[in-house]
Write a protein that holds these residues in place. Structure first.
Motif, PDB file in Angstrom:
ATOM      1  N   GLN A 112       8.467  16.411  34.264  1.00  0.00           N
ATOM      2  CA  GLN A 112       8.388  17.575  35.156  1.00  0.00           C
ATOM      3  C   GLN A 112       7.547  17.286  36.396  1.00  0.00           C
ATOM      4  OE1 GLN A 112       7.301  20.977  32.775  1.00  0.00           O
ATOM      5  NE2 GLN A 112       9.351  21.118  31.907  1.00  0.00           N
ATOM      6  N   SER A 113       6.538  16.449  36.252  1.00  0.00           N
ATOM      7  CA  SER A 113       5.755  16.040  37.430  1.00  0.00           C
ATOM      8  C   SER A 113       6.612  15.204  38.367  1.00  0.00           C
ATOM      9  CB  SER A 113       4.519  15.250  36.988  1.00  0.00           C
ATOM     10  OG  SER A 113       3.657  16.077  36.248  1.00  0.00           O
ATOM     11  N   GLU A 135       8.967  17.539  40.229  1.00  0.00           N
ATOM     12  CA  GLU A 135       8.280  18.241  41.317  1.00  0.00           C
ATOM     13  C   GLU A 135       8.103  17.334  42.533  1.00  0.00           C
ATOM     14  OE1 GLU A 135       7.115  21.351  43.228  1.00  0.00           O
ATOM     15  OE2 GLU A 135       7.308  21.632  41.068  1.00  0.00           O
ATOM     16  N   ASN A 191      10.045  17.960  46.095  1.00  0.00           N
ATOM     17  CA  ASN A 191       9.265  18.045  47.341  1.00  0.00           C
ATOM     18  C   ASN A 191       9.791  17.052  48.374  1.00  0.00           C
ATOM     19  OD1 ASN A 191       7.569  20.067  46.452  1.00  0.00           O
ATOM     20  ND2 ASN A 191       5.905  18.685  45.898  1.00  0.00           N
ATOM     21  N   GLY A 200       3.311  23.180  44.203  1.00  0.00           N
ATOM     22  CA  GLY A 200       3.973  21.968  43.737  1.00  0.00           C
ATOM     23  C   GLY A 200       3.043  20.819  43.412  1.00  0.00           C
ATOM     24  N   SER A 213       0.549  21.678  40.739  1.00  0.00           N
ATOM     25  CA  SER A 213       1.107  21.689  39.385  1.00  0.00           C
ATOM     26  C   SER A 213       1.292  20.269  38.847  1.00  0.00           C
ATOM     27  CB  SER A 213       2.412  22.480  39.322  1.00  0.00           C
ATOM     28  OG  SER A 213       3.441  21.813  40.004  1.00  0.00           O
TER      29      SER A 213
END
Length: 140
Positions: free
Chosen positions: A52-53, A56, A60, A102, A105
Motif C-alpha cells: 500500500q505504501s 501511494e 502520487n 499521501g 500515510s
C-alpha cells in the motif's frame, strides 16, 4: 493498531506492481520493476503495508510528477528489504510533504510495520525509499 491491522485487506506486492504497470500504460510512462524476485515471503500484514505504501508513492507519481520514466526496484540482503520508487518528474518541495495525506500515510504505514520511509525530491525527480527490517517475525 490491532484494529487497523485486522481490517486491512491483504495486498501483495506482486499484484500491486501488475496494477501499476496497467496504470502507467494509460499515460505512456515507461514503467519498470527490478528485483521483484528478491522479495522474501512476508507476513500478510507486513506485505500489505509495503504494497500500500508503494501504491501511494506510484499514484502520487502518476498524478503529480509528469515523469516519463518510473522504476521500482527491490533489494533484499537477509536483514532488510528495500523498495525504491524513482521517477524523473518535476519533483516537489520537500517541506510541503506534511500538508497532504499521501506521503504522511506512507511514513505511518512503514512505522506500523517497524520499517521506515525516506522521501527525497528535486526538480529532476523523486525517490521514495521504503526500508523494512525482515526478521523471523516479519516472515511467513
Amino acid at each position: 493498531m490491532r484494529e487497523v491491522v485486522t481490517t486491512l485487506r491483504y495486498t501483495s506486492i506482486t499484484e500491486e506492481m501488475a496494477h501499476a504497470k496497467q496504470l502507467f500504460a494509460t499515460n505512456d510512462t515507461e514503467f519498470t520493476v527490478e528485483g521483484i524476485e528478491e522479495i522474501p515471503s512476508l507476513r500478510e500484514v507486513i506485505e500489505t503495508m509495503v504494497a500500500q505504501s508503494l501504491r501511494e508513492a506510484l499514484v502520487n507519481a502518476y498524478k503529480h510528477s509528469y515523469a516519463k520514466r518510473i522504476c521500482v526496484s527491490f533489494h533484499y540482503d537477509e536483514e532488510q528489504l528495500i523498495a525504491r520508487v524513482t521517477d524523473n518528474g518535476i519533483g516537489f518541495e520537500e517541506h510541503m510533504t506534511d500538508h497532504g495525506n499521501g506521503l504522511h500515510s506512507i511514513r505511518e504505514r512503514m512505522k506500523l510495520a517497524k520499517g521506515k520511509a525516506s522521501i527525497h525530491s528535486s526538480p529532476k525527480g523523486t525517490i521514495v525509499m521504503l526500508t523494512m527490517f525482515v526478521g523471523k517475525e516479519e516472515q511467513r
